[in-house]
Design a protein around this motif. Structure first.
Motif, PDB file in Angstrom:
ATOM      1  N   GLU A 128       7.649  28.737  18.534  1.00  0.00           N
ATOM      2  CA  GLU A 128       6.558  28.613  17.573  1.00  0.00           C
ATOM      3  C   GLU A 128       6.926  29.485  16.383  1.00  0.00           C
ATOM      4  O   GLU A 128       7.876  30.263  16.435  1.00  0.00           O
ATOM      5  CB  GLU A 128       5.208  29.015  18.167  1.00  0.00           C
ATOM      6  CG  GLU A 128       5.124  30.421  18.692  1.00  0.00           C
ATOM      7  CD  GLU A 128       3.768  30.711  19.327  1.00  0.00           C
ATOM      8  OE1 GLU A 128       3.149  31.713  18.929  1.00  0.00           O
ATOM      9  OE2 GLU A 128       3.335  29.934  20.195  1.00  0.00           O
ATOM     10  N   THR A 135       0.017  29.988  11.861  1.00  0.00           N
ATOM     11  CA  THR A 135       0.849  29.874  13.059  1.00  0.00           C
ATOM     12  C   THR A 135       1.105  28.405  13.340  1.00  0.00           C
ATOM     13  O   THR A 135       0.176  27.590  13.372  1.00  0.00           O
ATOM     14  CB  THR A 135       0.158  30.517  14.276  1.00  0.00           C
ATOM     15  OG1 THR A 135      -0.030  31.911  14.023  1.00  0.00           O
ATOM     16  CG2 THR A 135       1.010  30.352  15.530  1.00  0.00           C
ATOM     17  N   ARG A 137       2.637  25.666  15.981  1.00  0.00           N
ATOM     18  CA  ARG A 137       3.077  25.361  17.346  1.00  0.00           C
ATOM     19  C   ARG A 137       2.779  23.892  17.629  1.00  0.00           C
ATOM     20  O   ARG A 137       2.030  23.245  16.883  1.00  0.00           O
ATOM     21  CB  ARG A 137       2.394  26.277  18.363  1.00  0.00           C
ATOM     22  CG  ARG A 137       0.877  26.201  18.371  1.00  0.00           C
ATOM     23  CD  ARG A 137       0.281  27.002  19.540  1.00  0.00           C
ATOM     24  NE  ARG A 137       0.631  28.409  19.496  1.00  0.00           N
ATOM     25  CZ  ARG A 137      -0.167  29.376  19.026  1.00  0.00           C
ATOM     26  NH1 ARG A 137      -1.370  29.062  18.534  1.00  0.00           N
ATOM     27  NH2 ARG A 137       0.198  30.623  19.029  1.00  0.00           N
ATOM     28  N   ALA A 144      -7.240  30.084  18.955  1.00  0.00           N
ATOM     29  CA  ALA A 144      -6.253  30.416  17.919  1.00  0.00           C
ATOM     30  C   ALA A 144      -6.907  30.436  16.540  1.00  0.00           C
ATOM     31  O   ALA A 144      -7.875  29.718  16.279  1.00  0.00           O
ATOM     32  CB  ALA A 144      -5.109  29.415  17.945  1.00  0.00           C
ATOM     33  N   GLU A 147      -4.128  28.156  12.965  1.00  0.00           N
ATOM     34  CA  GLU A 147      -3.133  27.404  13.734  1.00  0.00           C
ATOM     35  C   GLU A 147      -2.960  25.982  13.207  1.00  0.00           C
ATOM     36  O   GLU A 147      -3.933  25.292  12.903  1.00  0.00           O
ATOM     37  CB  GLU A 147      -3.571  27.337  15.194  1.00  0.00           C
ATOM     38  CG  GLU A 147      -2.639  26.533  16.093  1.00  0.00           C
ATOM     39  CD  GLU A 147      -3.264  26.290  17.456  1.00  0.00           C
ATOM     40  OE1 GLU A 147      -2.903  26.997  18.405  1.00  0.00           O
ATOM     41  OE2 GLU A 147      -4.146  25.389  17.551  1.00  0.00           O
ATOM     42  N   SER A 149      -0.991  22.442  14.529  1.00  0.00           N
ATOM     43  CA  SER A 149      -0.333  21.871  15.699  1.00  0.00           C
ATOM     44  C   SER A 149      -0.339  20.349  15.582  1.00  0.00           C
ATOM     45  O   SER A 149      -0.846  19.776  14.617  1.00  0.00           O
ATOM     46  CB  SER A 149      -1.044  22.321  16.986  1.00  0.00           C
ATOM     47  OG  SER A 149      -2.367  21.807  17.027  1.00  0.00           O
ATOM     48  N   ARG A 174      -8.323  25.865  12.574  1.00  0.00           N
ATOM     49  CA  ARG A 174      -7.133  25.139  13.026  1.00  0.00           C
ATOM     50  C   ARG A 174      -7.040  23.767  12.380  1.00  0.00           C
ATOM     51  O   ARG A 174      -8.030  23.203  11.898  1.00  0.00           O
ATOM     52  CB  ARG A 174      -7.121  24.992  14.538  1.00  0.00           C
ATOM     53  CG  ARG A 174      -8.097  23.962  15.070  1.00  0.00           C
ATOM     54  CD  ARG A 174      -7.843  23.672  16.546  1.00  0.00           C
ATOM     55  NE  ARG A 174      -8.384  24.703  17.413  1.00  0.00           N
ATOM     56  CZ  ARG A 174      -7.659  25.483  18.211  1.00  0.00           C
ATOM     57  NH1 ARG A 174      -6.350  25.360  18.247  1.00  0.00           N
ATOM     58  NH2 ARG A 174      -8.245  26.371  18.989  1.00  0.00           N
TER      59      ARG A 174
END
Length: 229
Positions: A128, A135, A137, A144, A147, A149, A174
């Motif tokens: 990640e 962040t 991932r 989180a 984030e 994703s 997120r």
């Protein structure tokens, strides 16, 4: 360039019609779930033949986004390949096309559940990645903050909008990106797994010829599409 600007964790991200995100401050194009080599993997494992053009179509879409944005960096949020053998089994012209896109750019491969290790291509591999307040991932983690994703391939249908369309889902903490690759199915955005991750207020950006921003969860008509990873 068709795009919707989204303030997120003190940054501004631009949602493109293709399903990519542009982080202008970092000169970075962000994509998820390319699933390159999917037709080859299906033929290898199941003996089912599909038209072997999805890798070419995905790379052409990526090349067009890079040309339109001028981004000098790319971050792939996992499942870039349908499996690790698909990464080595790309047609020579497709591999050459991909390498030509990578050359001269800061290229980051975040691992996914389909491609958990380095794929033997240029670029940097990460389990990640953290950049500033964000962040990156492949699979969202409960609780989180900041984030981004992929993994779930969210799709959303709205009354009067025809077939369900791949979509970006996000709230204040997120973002879950749509699958960028051709031949990828999807999970209804109203599925319990996604409802559990996206808080209120939440929003969706539908892909297509022009991105469409709508509240999430949407009302009746949402979520036509099948889950395929």
């Amino acid at each position: 360039m068709n795009a919707i600007e989204i303030p997120f964790q003190g940054e501004t991200l631009c949602a493109l019609a293709s399903g990519a995100l542009l982080w202008r401050a970092r000169d970075l194009l962000i994509v998820s779930d390319l699933h390159l080599g999917k037709s080859e993997r299906i033929a290898r494992r199941r003996g089912t033949m599909l038209p072997p053009y999805e890798t070419r179509a995905t790379l052409e879409r990526l090349e067009a986004d890079l040309a339109a944005t001028g981004a000098n960096g790319v971050l792939c949020l996992g499942d870039s390949f349908d499996d690790l053998d698909a990464a080595t089994g790309l047609e020579p012209q497709d591999r050459a096309h991909l390498v030509s896109l990578i050359e001269g750019r800061a290229w980051h491969w975040v691992e996914g559940n389909h491609d958990p290790g380095p794929a033997g291509l240029p670029g940097v591999h990460h389990a990640e990645l953290v950049m500033g307040p964000l962040t990156f991932r492949h699979i969202a983690e409960p609780g989180a903050q900041g984030e981004l994703s992929g993994h779930y391939h969210p799709k959303l249908g709205l009354p009067g909008c025809g077939e369900a369309r791949a979509c970006l889902l996000f709230d204040a903490t997120r973002m879950i990106l749509p699958a960028y690759g051709a031949y990828t199915g999807g999970m209804p955005a109203t599925a319990p797994e996604l409802r559990a991750l996206i808080g209120s207020p939440g929003f969706a950006v539908l892909t297509g010829s022009k991105p469409l921003l709508v509240p999430y969860p949407a009302r009746a008509g949402a979520g036509r599409g099948r889950r395929r990873f």
